[in-house]
Design a protein around this motif. Structure first.
Motif, PDB file in Angstrom:
ATOM      1  N   GLU A  81       0.814  -1.213   0.000  1.00 21.80           N
ATOM      2  CA  GLU A  81       0.000   0.000   0.000  1.00 21.80           C
ATOM      3  C   GLU A  81       0.852   1.269   0.000  1.00 21.80           C
ATOM      4  OE1 GLU A  81      -2.393  -3.337   1.728  1.00 21.80           O
ATOM      5  OE2 GLU A  81      -0.368  -2.574   2.035  1.00 21.80           O
ATOM      6  N   GLY A  82       2.084   1.163   0.436  1.00 22.97           N
ATOM      7  CA  GLY A  82       2.984   2.304   0.463  1.00 22.97           C
ATOM      8  C   GLY A  82       3.939   2.346  -0.719  1.00 22.97           C
ATOM      9  N   ALA A  83       3.750   1.437  -1.672  1.00 17.36           N
ATOM     10  CA  ALA A  83       4.624   1.418  -2.847  1.00 17.36           C
ATOM     11  C   ALA A  83       4.535   2.757  -3.563  1.00 17.36           C
ATOM     12  CB  ALA A  83       4.229   0.282  -3.784  1.00 17.36           C
ATOM     13  N   GLY A  84       5.649   3.230  -4.044  1.00 15.90           N
ATOM     14  CA  GLY A  84       5.680   4.494  -4.767  1.00 15.90           C
ATOM     15  C   GLY A  84       6.080   5.678  -3.914  1.00 15.90           C
ATOM     16  N   VAL A  85       6.323   5.431  -2.624  1.00 17.91           N
ATOM     17  CA  VAL A  85       6.791   6.500  -1.743  1.00 17.91           C
ATOM     18  C   VAL A  85       8.215   6.153  -1.320  1.00 17.91           C
ATOM     19  CG1 VAL A  85       6.420   7.813   0.373  1.00 17.91           C
ATOM     20  CG2 VAL A  85       4.450   6.948  -0.915  1.00 17.91           C
ATOM     21  N   LEU A 122      22.737  15.905  -5.676  1.00 20.75           N
ATOM     22  CA  LEU A 122      22.196  14.674  -5.102  1.00 20.75           C
ATOM     23  C   LEU A 122      20.666  14.696  -5.076  1.00 20.75           C
ATOM     24  CD1 LEU A 122      24.797  14.209  -2.258  1.00 20.75           C
ATOM     25  CD2 LEU A 122      24.393  12.587  -4.144  1.00 20.75           C
ATOM     26  N   LEU A 123      20.076  15.823  -4.728  1.00 23.35           N
ATOM     27  CA  LEU A 123      18.613  15.921  -4.720  1.00 23.35           C
ATOM     28  C   LEU A 123      18.047  15.810  -6.130  1.00 23.35           C
ATOM     29  CD1 LEU A 123      18.132  18.665  -2.004  1.00 23.35           C
ATOM     30  CD2 LEU A 123      17.362  16.277  -1.858  1.00 23.35           C
ATOM     31  N   ASP A 124      18.706  16.409  -7.101  1.00 20.44           N
ATOM     32  CA  ASP A 124      18.265  16.268  -8.494  1.00 20.44           C
ATOM     33  C   ASP A 124      18.343  14.803  -8.929  1.00 20.44           C
ATOM     34  OD1 ASP A 124      17.808  19.003  -8.695  1.00 20.44           O
ATOM     35  OD2 ASP A 124      19.709  19.411  -9.747  1.00 20.44           O
ATOM     36  N   ALA A 125      19.414  14.131  -8.536  1.00 19.78           N
ATOM     37  CA  ALA A 125      19.570  12.717  -8.884  1.00 19.78           C
ATOM     38  C   ALA A 125      18.513  11.861  -8.191  1.00 19.78           C
ATOM     39  CB  ALA A 125      20.974  12.239  -8.519  1.00 19.78           C
ATOM     40  N   ALA A 126      18.150  12.222  -6.957  1.00 21.27           N
ATOM     41  CA  ALA A 126      17.099  11.484  -6.246  1.00 21.27           C
ATOM     42  C   ALA A 126      15.770  11.637  -6.970  1.00 21.27           C
ATOM     43  CB  ALA A 126      16.990  11.965  -4.803  1.00 21.27           C
ATOM     44  N   THR A 127      15.482  12.838  -7.453  1.00 16.91           N
ATOM     45  CA  THR A 127      14.248  13.052  -8.217  1.00 16.91           C
ATOM     46  C   THR A 127      14.253  12.205  -9.483  1.00 16.91           C
ATOM     47  OG1 THR A 127      13.963  15.285  -7.340  1.00 16.91           O
ATOM     48  CG2 THR A 127      12.857  14.790  -9.427  1.00 16.91           C
ATOM     49  N   ALA A 128      15.359  12.207 -10.195  1.00 17.57           N
ATOM     50  CA  ALA A 128      15.476  11.400 -11.416  1.00 17.57           C
ATOM     51  C   ALA A 128      15.323   9.914 -11.099  1.00 17.57           C
ATOM     52  CB  ALA A 128      16.811  11.673 -12.110  1.00 17.57           C
ATOM     53  N   HIS A 150      11.691   9.112 -10.418  1.00 17.07           N
ATOM     54  CA  HIS A 150      10.957   8.971 -11.679  1.00 17.07           C
ATOM     55  C   HIS A 150      11.274   7.636 -12.332  1.00 17.07           C
ATOM     56  CE1 HIS A 150       9.013  12.863 -11.955  1.00 17.07           C
ATOM     57  NE2 HIS A 150      10.166  13.474 -11.690  1.00 17.07           N
ATOM     58  N   ARG A 151      12.552   7.262 -12.341  1.00 18.13           N
ATOM     59  CA  ARG A 151      12.966   5.990 -12.951  1.00 18.13           C
ATOM     60  C   ARG A 151      12.263   4.817 -12.286  1.00 18.13           C
ATOM     61  NH1 ARG A 151      15.860   1.736 -12.554  1.00 18.13           N
ATOM     62  NH2 ARG A 151      16.730   2.139 -10.496  1.00 18.13           N
ATOM     63  N   ARG A 152      12.092   4.896 -10.967  1.00 25.36           N
ATOM     64  CA  ARG A 152      11.438   3.811 -10.216  1.00 25.36           C
ATOM     65  C   ARG A 152       9.912   3.894 -10.257  1.00 25.36           C
ATOM     66  NH1 ARG A 152      14.619   3.351  -4.442  1.00 25.36           N
ATOM     67  NH2 ARG A 152      16.740   3.582  -5.238  1.00 25.36           N
ATOM     68  N   GLY A 153       9.388   4.939 -10.846  1.00 28.50           N
ATOM     69  CA  GLY A 153       7.939   5.080 -10.900  1.00 28.50           C
ATOM     70  C   GLY A 153       7.325   5.552  -9.587  1.00 28.50           C
ATOM     71  N   ALA A 154       8.118   6.205  -8.763  1.00 26.26           N
ATOM     72  CA  ALA A 154       7.619   6.695  -7.472  1.00 26.26           C
ATOM     73  C   ALA A 154       6.706   7.893  -7.698  1.00 26.26           C
ATOM     74  CB  ALA A 154       8.781   7.086  -6.566  1.00 26.26           C
ATOM     75  N   ARG A 155       5.825   8.127  -6.734  1.00 24.12           N
ATOM     76  CA  ARG A 155       4.942   9.284  -6.806  1.00 24.12           C
ATOM     77  C   ARG A 155       5.334  10.377  -5.821  1.00 24.12           C
ATOM     78  NH1 ARG A 155       2.144   5.358  -4.185  1.00 24.12           N
ATOM     79  NH2 ARG A 155       1.405   5.843  -2.096  1.00 24.12           N
ATOM     80  N   LYS A 156       6.226  10.031  -4.857  1.00 20.57           N
ATOM     81  CA  LYS A 156       6.538  10.971  -3.791  1.00 20.57           C
ATOM     82  C   LYS A 156       7.884  10.613  -3.169  1.00 20.57           C
ATOM     83  CE  LYS A 156       4.361  12.449   0.565  1.00 20.57           C
ATOM     84  NZ  LYS A 156       3.170  12.247   1.413  1.00 20.57           N
ATOM     85  N   ILE A 157       8.616  11.649  -2.746  1.00 20.45           N
ATOM     86  CA  ILE A 157       9.827  11.462  -1.942  1.00 20.45           C
ATOM     87  C   ILE A 157       9.633  12.270  -0.664  1.00 20.45           C
ATOM     88  CG2 ILE A 157      12.324  11.767  -1.750  1.00 20.45           C
ATOM     89  CD1 ILE A 157      12.490  11.673  -4.800  1.00 20.45           C
ATOM     90  N   MET A 168       8.893  16.730   5.440  1.00 22.90           N
ATOM     91  CA  MET A 168       8.807  17.438   4.153  1.00 22.90           C
ATOM     92  C   MET A 168       8.692  16.396   3.052  1.00 22.90           C
ATOM     93  SD  MET A 168      11.593  20.522   4.644  1.00 22.90           S
ATOM     94  CE  MET A 168      10.902  21.550   3.325  1.00 22.90           C
ATOM     95  N   ALA A 169       8.076  16.785   1.953  1.00 23.34           N
ATOM     96  CA  ALA A 169       7.933  15.852   0.837  1.00 23.34           C
ATOM     97  C   ALA A 169       7.809  16.597  -0.482  1.00 23.34           C
ATOM     98  CB  ALA A 169       6.728  14.949   1.050  1.00 23.34           C
ATOM     99  N   LYS A 170       8.065  15.850  -1.530  1.00 24.35           N
ATOM    100  CA  LYS A 170       7.960  16.367  -2.897  1.00 24.35           C
ATOM    101  C   LYS A 170       7.161  15.354  -3.705  1.00 24.35           C
ATOM    102  CE  LYS A 170      10.927  17.516  -6.828  1.00 24.35           C
ATOM    103  NZ  LYS A 170      12.302  17.826  -7.211  1.00 24.35           N
ATOM    104  N   MET A 171       6.121  15.830  -4.370  1.00 20.42           N
ATOM    105  CA  MET A 171       5.362  14.967  -5.274  1.00 20.42           C
ATOM    106  C   MET A 171       6.104  14.909  -6.601  1.00 20.42           C
ATOM    107  SD  MET A 171       2.963  14.069  -3.261  1.00 20.42           S
ATOM    108  CE  MET A 171       1.920  13.146  -4.349  1.00 20.42           C
ATOM    109  N   LEU A 172       6.145  13.733  -7.184  1.00 19.49           N
ATOM    110  CA  LEU A 172       6.839  13.558  -8.463  1.00 19.49           C
ATOM    111  C   LEU A 172       5.838  13.535  -9.610  1.00 19.49           C
ATOM    112  CD1 LEU A 172       9.475  10.859  -7.461  1.00 19.49           C
ATOM    113  CD2 LEU A 172       9.748  13.316  -7.581  1.00 19.49           C
TER     114      LEU A 172
END
Length: 158
Positions: free
Chosen positions: A71-75, A96-102, A105-112, A154-158
């Motif tokens: 149920e928590g997949a994608g976070v 590093l934060l830019d790479a985490a965002t990339a 996205h590569r993993r199909g996450a919706r949020k960090i 804190m969080a960022k939606m992807l």
């Protein structure tokens, strides 16, 4: 500067960063007492993005699944971001934060998501510049050096 996934051979350099990068404003002083002889004892190389500058490792970001259930997949969650003292103000954390965002996205996450001490204004400002927003506050969560510190989510939606 380059950012890549860590490998076993990065262990000693990352441990040195880990031992020098944290202070009471950014982390837990008692954490230093828990460090072992291997940086990867807590989590393996695959959980870490590392930054190299002029041929030296200068920082890392630990990016992991936040929840162990479907149920928590994608976070994803950032469970540590550290930059060597001598490499601060060179854009390492931003890279590093830019790479985490990339990677998210590569993993199909919706949020960090991440946690930060309320007293760590430079980190909070950095995260905000990268699109992270405050999701919650835990007042007086920690007692560090005689002062109560709030924890911020804190969080960022992807």
């Amino acid at each position: 500067m380059t950012v890549r996934i860590a490998v076993e051979g990065d262990d000693a350099a990352l441990l040195a960063i880990e031992r020098s990068a944290w202070d009471a404003a950014s982390g837990f002083p008692s954490y230093q007492d828990t460090l072992k002889d291997s940086f990867f004892e807590r989590s393996g190389p695959e959980a870490h993005l590392v930054a190299e500058y002029d041929g030296a490792l200068v920082g890392y970001l630990r990016l992991q699944d936040k929840y162990p259930f479907p149920e928590g997949a994608g976070v994803l969650t950032i469970n540590g971001l550290a930059v060597a003292q001598e490499a601060r103000r060179l854009g390492v954390a931003s890279a590093l934060l830019d790479a985490a965002t990339a990677e998210g996205h590569r993993r199909g996450a919706r949020k960090i998501s991440l946690h930060v001490h309320s007293t760590n204004t430079p980190a909070r400002t950095l995260y905000e510049r990268h699109g992270y927003v405050l999701e919650g506050t835990h007042p007086n969560e920690f007692l560090i050096d005689g002062t109560y510190i709030s924890a911020l989510d804190m969080a960022k939606m992807l």
